[in-house]
Design a protein around this motif. Structure first.
Motif, PDB file in Angstrom:
ATOM      1  N   ALA A  66      55.389  56.184 109.366  1.00  0.00           N
ATOM      2  CA  ALA A  66      56.306  55.070 109.094  1.00  0.00           C
ATOM      3  C   ALA A  66      57.657  55.302 109.774  1.00  0.00           C
ATOM      4  O   ALA A  66      58.230  54.384 110.388  1.00  0.00           O
ATOM      5  N   LYS A  67      58.165  56.532 109.688  1.00  0.00           N
ATOM      6  CA  LYS A  67      59.477  56.861 110.267  1.00  0.00           C
ATOM      7  C   LYS A  67      59.453  56.755 111.790  1.00  0.00           C
ATOM      8  O   LYS A  67      60.334  56.132 112.393  1.00  0.00           O
ATOM      9  N   VAL A  68      58.443  57.358 112.429  1.00  0.00           N
ATOM     10  CA  VAL A  68      58.392  57.390 113.891  1.00  0.00           C
ATOM     11  C   VAL A  68      58.124  56.004 114.463  1.00  0.00           C
ATOM     12  O   VAL A  68      58.746  55.603 115.459  1.00  0.00           O
ATOM     13  N   PHE A  69      57.232  55.237 113.850  1.00  0.00           N
ATOM     14  CA  PHE A  69      56.959  53.894 114.359  1.00  0.00           C
ATOM     15  C   PHE A  69      58.187  52.993 114.232  1.00  0.00           C
ATOM     16  O   PHE A  69      58.429  52.140 115.088  1.00  0.00           O
ATOM     17  N   ASP A  75      63.842  51.664 119.352  1.00  0.00           N
ATOM     18  CA  ASP A  75      64.216  52.192 120.675  1.00  0.00           C
ATOM     19  C   ASP A  75      63.630  51.382 121.838  1.00  0.00           C
ATOM     20  O   ASP A  75      64.264  51.239 122.885  1.00  0.00           O
ATOM     21  N   ASN A  76      62.405  50.874 121.643  1.00  0.00           N
ATOM     22  CA  ASN A  76      61.656  50.323 122.788  1.00  0.00           C
ATOM     23  C   ASN A  76      61.125  48.909 122.585  1.00  0.00           C
ATOM     24  O   ASN A  76      60.430  48.387 123.451  1.00  0.00           O
ATOM     25  N   GLY A  77      61.403  48.294 121.454  1.00  0.00           N
ATOM     26  CA  GLY A  77      60.964  46.924 121.217  1.00  0.00           C
ATOM     27  C   GLY A  77      59.608  46.839 120.548  1.00  0.00           C
ATOM     28  O   GLY A  77      58.977  47.853 120.220  1.00  0.00           O
ATOM     29  N   ASP A  78      59.163  45.618 120.330  1.00  0.00           N
ATOM     30  CA  ASP A  78      57.897  45.370 119.640  1.00  0.00           C
ATOM     31  C   ASP A  78      56.717  46.042 120.345  1.00  0.00           C
ATOM     32  O   ASP A  78      56.698  46.176 121.572  1.00  0.00           O
ATOM     33  N   ILE A  79      55.740  46.426 119.543  1.00  0.00           N
ATOM     34  CA  ILE A  79      54.538  47.069 120.074  1.00  0.00           C
ATOM     35  C   ILE A  79      53.484  46.003 120.346  1.00  0.00           C
ATOM     36  O   ILE A  79      53.049  45.303 119.431  1.00  0.00           O
ATOM     37  N   ILE A 114      44.217  54.662 109.904  1.00  0.00           N
ATOM     38  CA  ILE A 114      44.680  53.670 108.927  1.00  0.00           C
ATOM     39  C   ILE A 114      46.208  53.568 108.935  1.00  0.00           C
ATOM     40  O   ILE A 114      46.778  52.463 109.016  1.00  0.00           O
ATOM     41  N   TYR A 115      46.883  54.714 108.870  1.00  0.00           N
ATOM     42  CA  TYR A 115      48.348  54.707 108.784  1.00  0.00           C
ATOM     43  C   TYR A 115      49.000  54.057 110.005  1.00  0.00           C
ATOM     44  O   TYR A 115      49.937  53.260 109.868  1.00  0.00           O
ATOM     45  N   VAL A 120      51.718  48.873 112.474  1.00  0.00           N
ATOM     46  CA  VAL A 120      51.943  47.794 113.456  1.00  0.00           C
ATOM     47  C   VAL A 120      51.513  46.413 112.959  1.00  0.00           C
ATOM     48  O   VAL A 120      51.970  45.398 113.495  1.00  0.00           O
ATOM     49  N   LEU A 121      50.654  46.350 111.965  1.00  0.00           N
ATOM     50  CA  LEU A 121      50.091  45.058 111.566  1.00  0.00           C
ATOM     51  C   LEU A 121      51.118  44.026 111.080  1.00  0.00           C
ATOM     52  O   LEU A 121      51.033  42.857 111.483  1.00  0.00           O
ATOM     53  N   PRO A 122      52.077  44.392 110.225  1.00  0.00           N
ATOM     54  CA  PRO A 122      52.998  43.352 109.737  1.00  0.00           C
ATOM     55  C   PRO A 122      53.713  42.609 110.860  1.00  0.00           C
ATOM     56  O   PRO A 122      53.776  41.375 110.863  1.00  0.00           O
TER      57      PRO A 122
END
Length: 232
Positions: A66-69, A75-79, A114-115, A120-122
């Motif tokens: 959660a923290k890194v994502f 830092d880099n915008g949407d995935i 899963i994590y 990214v799903l929301p």
């Protein structure tokens, strides 16, 4: 950001590294995730593009994911694309596999998938776009001797993936499950001989097949692919 953004777990070697280099050639911003910074840096340095970011991450830790994502997005915008590629295998008869090895395979192969997907799903749902590539292995399709717990973790990843495909059926988010056999990677160094490894698939070939099947095409979607070794 003008470039699309792909995040790849287990990007320090093998298929993850192959996909990273190919996405860089396609002008994506590539975010490399893995446990060993030096391996990730080595892959990043091989890229002709400077649109690359490196973060160390233990995918089995929900808090760390959660923290890194969150950092990655800030830092880099949407995935736009997530590749769940991190995986580990310990092979032996079922009764010989240690509790630590059981935990490691379930935590990384299943919980990690899963994590990272949950991370990214929301936002993908908010934007109604995105691609998730689940690198699962043919161990998620058939039971194999000496691979009982590994298969259990991969069967779990398969069940999770098939379920989210159904959940996302009315969205424009594409989920691809990739089931492949063994590749010429360090994954097999302590399991197969050098000669046996030479008969395995090239990760660059597997990466090409995956990318061909996630390409957006009119009136069709590919939910899964099976890539097997050609045994002569």
């Amino acid at each position: 950001m003008d470039s699309k953004h792909v995040v790849i777990t287990g990007a320090g070697s093998g298929l993850g590294a192959s996909l990273a280099l190919k996405y860089a050639e396609m002008d994506y911003h590539v975010t490399l995730l893995g446990r060993t910074f030096s391996k990730l840096r080595y892959v990043a340095d091989k890229m002709s593009s400077d649109k690359v970011s490196v973060y160390t991450l233990d995918v089995s830790s929900h808090e760390e994911v959660a923290k890194v994502f969150k950092e990655i997005t800030e830092d880099n915008g949407d995935i736009d694309v997530l590749v769940n590629n991190a995986g580990v295998g310990v092979f032996d008869d079922a009764e010989n596999i240690s509790p630590d090895s059981v935990d490691q395979m379930i935590d990384i192969n299943l919980k990690g998938t899963i994590y990272c997907t949950q991370a990214v799903l929301p936002r993908m749902k908010e934007r109604n776009e995105g691609t998730i590539i689940q690198v699962i292995s043919t161990a998620g399709l058939d039971g194999k001797t000496s691979e009982s717990v590994y298969c259990a973790s991969k069967f779990g990843a398969r069940g999770f993936t098939e379920s989210i495909i159904k959940e996302l059926d009315d969205t424009d988010i594409h989920v691809l499950a990739a089931y492949m056999g063994g590749m010429k990677t360090s994954f097999w160094d302590d399991i197969y001989s050098k000669e046996e490894i030479q008969h395995l698939m090239d990760p660059d070939d597997v990466a090409d097949i995956i990318l061909a099947n996630v390409k957006a095409r009119k009136n069709l979607t590919v939910p899964e692919i099976v890539i097997k070794n050609h045994l002569t």
